[in-house]
Scaffold this active site. Structure first.
Site, short mmCIF file in Angstrom:
data_model
loop_
_atom_site.label_atom_id
_atom_site.label_comp_id
_atom_site.label_asym_id
_atom_site.label_seq_id
_atom_site.Cartn_x
_atom_site.Cartn_y
_atom_site.Cartn_z
N ASP A 130 0.80 -1.23 0.01
CA ASP A 130 -0.10 0.13 0.05
C ASP A 130 0.68 1.37 0.04
O ASP A 130 2.05 1.37 0.62
CB ASP A 130 -0.95 0.00 1.00
CG ASP A 130 -2.04 1.06 1.13
OD1 ASP A 130 -2.24 1.24 -0.02
OD2 ASP A 130 -2.54 1.44 2.02
N HIS A 144 2.57 3.66 -8.90
CA HIS A 144 2.52 2.29 -9.15
C HIS A 144 3.74 1.60 -10.03
O HIS A 144 4.05 0.41 -9.59
CB HIS A 144 1.12 2.05 -10.02
CG HIS A 144 -0.10 2.19 -9.00
ND1 HIS A 144 -0.24 1.67 -7.91
CD2 HIS A 144 -1.18 3.29 -9.29
CE1 HIS A 144 -1.55 2.30 -7.36
NE2 HIS A 144 -1.78 3.38 -8.27
N LEU A 153 11.75 -19.97 -4.80
CA LEU A 153 10.61 -19.21 -4.17
C LEU A 153 9.42 -19.35 -4.82
O LEU A 153 9.47 -19.28 -6.02
CB LEU A 153 11.35 -17.60 -4.19
CG LEU A 153 10.20 -16.67 -3.92
CD1 LEU A 153 10.16 -16.55 -2.23
CD2 LEU A 153 10.62 -15.17 -4.25
#
Length: 242
Positions: free
Chosen positions: A19, A36, A130
């Protein structure tokens, strides 16, 4: 029986609510989409650092079912960033042993984006260094509703008996059915709510809230948060043995 004390364990699965991208940009007088784009760059940094910190599973909240309420320009811009990320990172993720998968309801997404998502999932499906999961058009309530619908369909079709509907039956029909629950959930930007994220899966997760905006979130801060996690006693509703 007392619950197992795993104090001192490194969180194998970390989930992050990324966020603050928009606020990071507007505070600098820039369009929200700049934030973004910078946030997508931060994803690369954190993904690169995760294995070295002992993280095996990393789940990132990229776009919620509620984010469609944002301006058309911002939504289109976000979808473009998602597509570009997949295209630009596919080779690197594959080479570095990262398995990428997506959770969320895909039917509302652009067909080209869906194809890109499916393609990189297939390309990286055998990787195990991962496990990177990205939540796009994801909401915890929506996920649970879709799981409940699948249960109802299976009961109606005779594939599942009513008395077989239990937690395991629901969990098996979640988007995350083949992932462990997160040990640690982090939210950046100073907000202290979970925003419909992994509602079922985070029932016993530890939470950390940081004022840092996502584009400024560093591997060093992630490491510090993980260090604090190791000092916590996770009892899962039980009591620690004397």
């Amino acid at each position: 029986m007392a619950a197992k004390d795993i104090t001192g364990s490194v969180p194998a699965h970390v989930a992050i609510i990324m966020d603050g991208n928009g606020r990071w940009a507007t505070s600098r007088g820039w369009p929200r989409l700049v934030g973004h784009r910078r946030g997508a760059e931060r994803v690369r940094t954190i993904v690169e650092a995760a294995p070295g910190l002992g993280i095996r599973y990393l789940t990132l909240y990229a776009f919620s079912t509620e984010n469609w309420k944002r301006s058309t320009e911002e939504v289109i811009g976000l979808m473009t960033i998602f597509a570009r990320y997949i295209q630009s990172e596919a080779e690197r993720l594959s080479a570095e042993g990262v398995r990428l998968r997506f959770i969320g309801e895909r039917s509302r997404l652009d067909k080209k984006l869906q194809k890109l998502m499916a393609g990189i999932e297939e390309r990286t499906k055998d990787n195990d260094r991962l496990h990177l999961t990205v939540a796009i058009n994801y909401g915890g309530r929506d996920e649970l509703a879709r799981a409940a619908k699948k249960v109802a369909e299976d009961v109606a079709a005779g594939r599942l008996a009513p008395d077989e509907v239990d937690e395991a039956a629901i969990e098996a029909r979640l988007d995350t059915h083949d992932l462990p629950d997160p040990d640690l959930v982090i939210r950046t930007s100073g907000e202290t709510r979970i925003s419909n994220y992994l509602l079922w899966q985070s029932a016993y997760s530890e939470y950390e809230f940081t004022d840092t905006l996502w584009p400024d979130f560093t591997p060093a801060e992630l490491e510090a948060i993980m260090a604090r996690f190791t000092d916590r006693e996770r009892r899962y509703g039980g009591a620690l043995s004397a």
